[in-house]
Design an enzyme around this catalytic site. Structure first.
Site, short mmCIF file in Angstrom:
data_model
loop_
_atom_site.label_atom_id
_atom_site.label_comp_id
_atom_site.label_asym_id
_atom_site.label_seq_id
_atom_site.Cartn_x
_atom_site.Cartn_y
_atom_site.Cartn_z
N CYS A 36 39.95 66.24 53.81
CA CYS A 36 41.30 65.54 54.10
C CYS A 36 41.54 64.19 53.42
O CYS A 36 42.19 63.41 53.47
CB CYS A 36 41.75 65.44 55.63
SG CYS A 36 40.41 64.43 56.58
N ASP A 38 39.72 61.42 54.59
CA ASP A 38 39.46 60.38 55.73
C ASP A 38 38.11 59.86 55.70
O ASP A 38 37.17 60.43 55.33
CB ASP A 38 39.81 60.93 57.15
CG ASP A 38 41.28 61.26 57.39
OD1 ASP A 38 42.20 61.05 56.63
OD2 ASP A 38 41.74 61.89 58.26
N CYS A 61 42.21 61.01 61.51
CA CYS A 61 43.33 61.56 62.34
C CYS A 61 42.89 61.48 63.77
O CYS A 61 41.57 60.95 64.25
CB CYS A 61 43.38 63.04 62.04
SG CYS A 61 42.04 64.19 62.59
N CYS A 105 37.23 68.02 61.22
CA CYS A 105 37.10 66.60 61.73
C CYS A 105 36.01 66.20 62.42
O CYS A 105 35.40 65.04 62.37
CB CYS A 105 38.60 66.25 62.25
SG CYS A 105 39.97 67.03 61.98
FE1 FES Z 1 40.97 63.99 58.39
FE2 FES Z 1 40.71 65.06 60.68
S1 FES Z 1 42.22 65.28 59.37
S2 FES Z 1 39.32 63.65 59.82
#
Ligand code: FES
Length: 138
Positions: A36, A38, A61, A105
């Site tokens: 994602c 992140d 998230c 995640c």
């Molecule tokens: Fe990126 Fe959860 S969607 S860490």
């Protein structure tokens, strides 16, 4: 929106434990989630091979926030060796589960912890996590 999240996940998402930066940490982990994009940072204070304090920052998230909050609680007071056994699965179990689409995640939290321990070992032993044999050090 909260459908599928356990009460524990929502609690750690709304009131994350150990958020923020640490001054002069003994180990810093910095990782990104390829799924994602992140990112997360984790900071460790280590004394006599025991994690005495852990903090994190994430641009992630809600599940990333909840899992990193939980992992800092699970590893505080543990030896490095014990902390390395805390997998994303144990974090998910401690949170009473995560929806399948959010399981990746939790890997971010586990990777951030490993990266911080790796950094600590590099700084203190000159070698990273790879090939680390805790029992041979005594
Ligand atoms: Fe990126 Fe959860 S969607 S860490």
């Amino acid at each position: 929106m909260a459908a599928g999240y356990s009460e524990k996940v929502m609690d750690h998402f709304r009131h994350p434990r150990n958020v923020g930066e640490m001054e002069n940490p003994d180990g810093i982990g910095h990782v990104g989630n390829p799924t994602c994009g992140d990112i997360m940072e984790m900071y460790l204070r280590v004394k006599d091979k025991v994690i005495t304090e852990a903090k994190f920052k994430t641009f992630g998230c809600g599940a990333a926030i909840a899992t990193s909050s939980m992992i800092t609680e699970l590893i505080t007071g543990k030896t490095l060796e014990e902390a390395l056994k805390v997998s994303n699965k144990s974090v998910i179990a401690a949170l009473d589960g995560l929806p399948p689409v959010k399981q990746h995640c939790s890997v971010l939290a586990e990777d951030a912890l490993k990266s911080a321990i790796d950094d600590y070992l590099k700084k203190t032993t000159g070698k990273g996590l790879e090939g680390w044999q805790p029992h041979n050090e005594h």
